[in-house]
Design an enzyme around this catalytic site. Sequence first.
Site, PDB file in Angstrom:
ATOM      1  N   HIS C 100      -3.124  -2.124  -2.337  1.00  0.00           N
ATOM      2  CA  HIS C 100      -2.484  -1.124  -3.208  1.00  0.00           C
ATOM      3  C   HIS C 100      -3.598  -0.301  -3.857  1.00  0.00           C
ATOM      4  CE1 HIS C 100       0.189  -4.712  -3.704  1.00  0.00           C
ATOM      5  NE2 HIS C 100       1.173  -3.877  -3.831  1.00  0.00           N
ATOM      6  N   ASP C 103      -5.228  -2.096  -6.749  1.00  0.00           N
ATOM      7  CA  ASP C 103      -6.102  -3.234  -6.456  1.00  0.00           C
ATOM      8  C   ASP C 103      -7.567  -2.828  -6.383  1.00  0.00           C
ATOM      9  OD1 ASP C 103      -3.713  -4.571  -5.895  1.00  0.00           O
ATOM     10  OD2 ASP C 103      -3.883  -4.204  -3.731  1.00  0.00           O
TER      11      ASP C 103
END
Lengths: 434, 434, 434, 434
Positions: C100, C103
């Site tokens: 993501h 992240d």
Amino acid sequence: MTDFFAGIDPVRYGGPEADGDLAFRHYDPEEVVLGKPLKDHLRFAAAYWHSFAWEGGDPFGGQTFLRPWHPQDDMGRAKIKADAAFEMFRILGVPFFCFHDADVRPEGATFAESRDNLFEIVDYFGPKMEETGVKLLWGTANLFSHRRWMSGAATNPDPDIFAYAAATVKACMEATHRLGGQNYVLWGGREGYETLLNTDMGRERRQAGRFLQMVCDHADRIGFDGTILIEPKPQEPTKHQYDYDVATVYGFLKDFGLETRVKVNIEQGHAILAGHSFEHELALARELGILGSIDMNRNDYQSGWDTDQFPNNVPEVTLAYYEILRAGGFTTGGTNFDAKLRRQSLDPVDLIAAHVGGMDTCAAGLKAAARMLEDGRLEAARAERYAGWESAEAKAMLDGDLAGAAARVEAGGVEPEPRSGRQERLENLVNRYL
Amino acid sequence: MTDFFAGIDPVRYGGPEADGDLAFRHYDPEEVVLGKPLKDHLRFAAAYWHSFAWEGGDPFGGQTFLRPWHPQDDMGRAKIKADAAFEMFRILGVPFFCFHDADVRPEGATFAESRDNLFEIVDYFGPKMEETGVKLLWGTANLFSHRRWMSGAATNPDPDIFAYAAATVKACMEATHRLGGQNYVLWGGREGYETLLNTDMGRERRQAGRFLQMVCDHADRIGFDGTILIEPKPQEPTKHQYDYDVATVYGFLKDFGLETRVKVNIEQGHAILAGHSFEHELALARELGILGSIDMNRNDYQSGWDTDQFPNNVPEVTLAYYEILRAGGFTTGGTNFDAKLRRQSLDPVDLIAAHVGGMDTCAAGLKAAARMLEDGRLEAARAERYAGWESAEAKAMLDGDLAGAAARVEAGGVEPEPRSGRQERLENLVNRYL
Amino acid sequence: MTDFFAGIDPVRYGGPEADGDLAFRHYDPEEVVLGKPLKDHLRFAAAYWHSFAWEGGDPFGGQTFLRPWHPQDDMGRAKIKADAAFEMFRILGVPFFCFHDADVRPEGATFAESRDNLFEIVDYFGPKMEETGVKLLWGTANLFSHRRWMSGAATNPDPDIFAYAAATVKACMEATHRLGGQNYVLWGGREGYETLLNTDMGRERRQAGRFLQMVCDHADRIGFDGTILIEPKPQEPTKHQYDYDVATVYGFLKDFGLETRVKVNIEQGHAILAGHSFEHELALARELGILGSIDMNRNDYQSGWDTDQFPNNVPEVTLAYYEILRAGGFTTGGTNFDAKLRRQSLDPVDLIAAHVGGMDTCAAGLKAAARMLEDGRLEAARAERYAGWESAEAKAMLDGDLAGAAARVEAGGVEPEPRSGRQERLENLVNRYL
Amino acid sequence: MTDFFAGIDPVRYGGPEADGDLAFRHYDPEEVVLGKPLKDHLRFAAAYWHSFAWEGGDPFGGQTFLRPWHPQDDMGRAKIKADAAFEMFRILGVPFFCFHDADVRPEGATFAESRDNLFEIVDYFGPKMEETGVKLLWGTANLFSHRRWMSGAATNPDPDIFAYAAATVKACMEATHRLGGQNYVLWGGREGYETLLNTDMGRERRQAGRFLQMVCDHADRIGFDGTILIEPKPQEPTKHQYDYDVATVYGFLKDFGLETRVKVNIEQGHAILAGHSFEHELALARELGILGSIDMNRNDYQSGWDTDQFPNNVPEVTLAYYEILRAGGFTTGGTNFDAKLRRQSLDPVDLIAAHVGGMDTCAAGLKAAARMLEDGRLEAARAERYAGWESAEAKAMLDGDLAGAAARVEAGGVEPEPRSGRQERLENLVNRYL
């Protein structure tokens, strides 16, 4: 004998590559593991009720099985049923069986007639047990199916029904004793409540405690020295059952002074319904000193009721037997298959094949558990994790008082650093023994 | 004071038709029910943690609330938080509050610093309690949030962490004692396991038992005569928590000889997670003599984790208070709102309105329960159901042995006919009091 | 490079008897199964979020991991994190990874800053992917952690947040495209509701449908020809999530005309939370033509939340891969480990060992599934069970009308006799391939 | 007539203070609410199966009820049963009833005999319906109890059983049509699977789709213009049922082009088993345009199976009727009590009292829902929450493309600030109408 299982030969061990539905691939009864043959570790028992008394009904449908002993309201057919049952025990080579009174005899019009029916069947079992060498792991009374038990047996609001339960258990224990049963089990299927609104929980709990004391005393009186076992289950058929799980039963036994007299018969499916893993219940019972016997089956994890399927997941079963082996194995207890065919499995061969698969799953699991125990790495890791507690200082702290324990911390000398729990590494380690 | 709740006046009772979010419609603190004002029945407490320490995070997202006392790592802001908390207590008119050490003070770099921070806040609380008349229902130690507790506190594999827990509880109990707390609570959030594979359950259980004994002894030593309470919960944060439910805690207390010394603090949401209704846990604790206090909230029935919502279903709450009233009501215990705003409820007024709704729900429930108890029809029906047990013959049977109980049945004189349990009629009866 | 994994060599296949935590016992990437190397069947991907962005917190405790890249609010440390991540990919030999936006990059003060941070990291990834040969299985946008998403992204009541979601997905898809990602995933963690009372479900569903159409159109526009995937989950973080399960997503796709454009990314744990087995969701997706990729993990059967553990039960995983192989295997999809360490597993080696165990479990499962498929007995049994439907008469009946189908029965010629479903025999058969 | 309900007078509305088990306290059939009498809002129906065909058995016990029409294998007793049923309808004043073929007639030795038995009872019903004014809400076929259905009806592996199902539904629909039934219901109790291993899910789904098309076509052919309804349930009796929940049924209907032809009959207990609240399923069906009718009951939240209890929680029922009123209320549908006595509730008066309590609960709930709708504050709050979407700019964005939606954010003009979801305030608001 019956020809119900006609054409099905006794099942033999054929090794891992054996073909067909009717050979053991893992269960060689004589294979020695941890110094003992597998058959003496596993102590398999077949259950009369699921395999011979249940007709395939569920809450939405009636019987699917059509057996030669249906309808089950006649002594002649009860004997045909017994013939088929012992035929199955023989084919499977199970050393034990288990039964409720209601599984083996038709209900009579009166208590006396029911009891006489029971003893007539007991007499019919005798020579069959002799002949086949099959022994009785445990007997029990069905105190839940007949409408008289709808509001409980020992916990019933009506003292007459308590009396009826006493007479029934007395007869069943005597039957068990006559047949050399190694344990006597109580499962309180209706000992619980449907609604708190009509229930005096304290009173019912005291009735249950007294009943259990009376049962234990009676066992002593008649010289029955088998183990008395309680089988925990959280609910179903009732909304709440008093013998919820191992921890609950333990508190109950402590309250009535029976924690060294009575042990538990733990069922996988009941553990799951109570929100526990099977191995949790086994480990807890071991630690509390009340591990007696097991009802082996499996519960569907996506279904909220008791599905009583045959076990088939070796890794799961391994964890269960590991806890049993850590307890030193069974003494009077054993592995009873409290498992039933799916109601679509209509053929006699399904009954045999289902047990063969279950026995193989258990044998594979027990052997993996034994390897794990022999290898010792898991136990070494566990011991190492708690090694700090072996120091004299730690032991003294545990025997001391709160202020003593606190003092070092207050003095500023303790800033503990957490250590890895290594869960995944241990899970991987377990997988090596499978 | 803070202006966090600027513009929000103290909440008053306005009667059932009162309008707006900020009036009580059912809770008139001075209304006398069963001979006692409502406020003394309900003994409401607000919980510091959910309302002031929790920042709105969940496993998939961070804080949503932006409060003047964030970030919570500073003593100055801890005092702003205290100001806001007491402001809320005053607005709501709750007679009590509850807290963990970690809710009220920043974590220090060392144990000593954390403890000093705690006592500085305790000193800050004193005059506020004096001024507002708000008392401490209970204090407790947070032995689960900091990473040092990740593998347990009293049950930790590391004896240093056991020592750290001892020092922490000692400090928290002293803080509770100084503030005149009426109970001291232990919630073993990490006292359990993530995996059996690395856990010595028997050893950990013994550590927990010793710790509890040490805590009780210490309370005696310092003259803290409040009630010691354990709060059961089956799981979350751990996979399995040792204080699973009331029955489990009872067996544990029996084992360590503490069943008359320690009581339970029962939470609705924890009861649900353990597979029980709230009223079941309350009734069982009452029957076992260990009912202490409650954490009132509600758990979403479709969610498998602890949702800690404010109660809002009056019929459910009624059944809970009915069991409490049957126990004679609270002594040192009370109704603590262990409930938190949904993380989308960002406004200060949400905090007030949520408590107002919860307090009204509890008041309506308690009043319905009182009517039900005063009316007596439910208890009469219950007594009537067990009336058979009042006969001398039935009592003698319960004191006798199995053979005695069985004899009448064996003699053929007993063919019990079941009687209706009347569940639906009783449920309808309950609905009349709402 | 970082020395986070210092001393840990690349993991190699060592055969079933290989010792230690850091060798593959089942996963030989080059082993050919059903005509294809294992690595091309399994298409393993490591997930950035659990292994590198999650800090060990849970609802009751904060971070337990202390990593060199903490706190994660700085671009420099984001690059240290990336270094460690690619180091892990290299050690494990996984061909893919997934991420993501949140992240990999710190949140910026503005959208533009967040996006610039993302692209700076994308540029940092490029050479690392080149050098290691690790490819991007899929990218995705985190539309659930920041407080702006608390009430949903595409389904938010505030159109500005819909716009923010559009901009975020646009950036993430572009990042995915630049890195050659083979799929783009949408997980609607907050696309659902906490309470129906404040929710316009029809409106939110239409917003979600339009959003998905816009995303698909945008993919076409920028020439991204990877697969668009939706990941079903029933709840958590919200009370109810719109993408509940495969069947629900299918109805949604049909409604918006996207059932041939969008596929599903199915997670074991999410299947369990929705009351299904993993294999059910896989089989259903295959039959509906929307099976795309999988998130491999395991959910604790006794816990009611998403535990995201590494898989370790080979029999269960076998049934999952069997359904995938029956679908012809993955095309653009793969096996992403959406699994995280337990928060007590603190050591870097835990991260490697957990993946090794998971990869081995998957490899063993896939190989057993392949044997089962090659052997053909299970499929033969299935075909035989439905053989009656292959007759011309049966096919005609299915194409005809109700009266036609009924006619034969009404004429008295049909009294069907049920046949055994053979469930236990089939379960035993499956166990032979393990 | 029968004297089964001897001494029980027709139940009348007696106002909130009415005493005794047999008076309505909330249900005044003629009370006008939102412009319509209550009886036309609620459209109560009694269910033949639970009240008259079920004998009190559960998986662990046999019948508890002893009724004059037992055993149910005889046409004479079927008529006694019908007499008692219509007597109950008259006493309760319910305007409707519902039945399966198997509830009302004994199974014959052949299909023809079963059908003839059905039509003989249909003829027996005619004058009773005339005389009492009780109408048929819906008819249905029991395609799950007889052993022939054990592996499904329309989805059976045996085409002969598909044919048998076709003939059965044809007969039941004709019976429904003759009696002026306003709907025809299909509940696929066995349309699902016990194990995926023996199941061809795609094939079975296609069979189910064709069957439903054939049923709809047949309804058109015979001029039955009632609504065709599917009743979702996730599982039980099978492990997995194809009509899992509303969302699943919707996808299925879309696939077979029936989403405007077929609606759903939603049961509270089935919603709960599927992990949803009842109001969720109702709201979703409304938004999808397939809300047809309801089976009102309640499921025990702590039990994992279908308990089919009578509703008694007014706040819960209020939320359900609120969704129905928002849909404009029932057209051909109604409130069928798919609820059964607890098996301990043996007395005929229990049957009446249980329905009285259920009807009162529904009436109180509907009236509270109507007040809530009339008052308008809840809907105003909902509308206000989404007000941003009413702007021309927001609407244009929804009709536009991703790049367009993203542009404003990319340009830096959008930093959305989340607003309170106000959940607790809305919950409190709802409580005001109760």
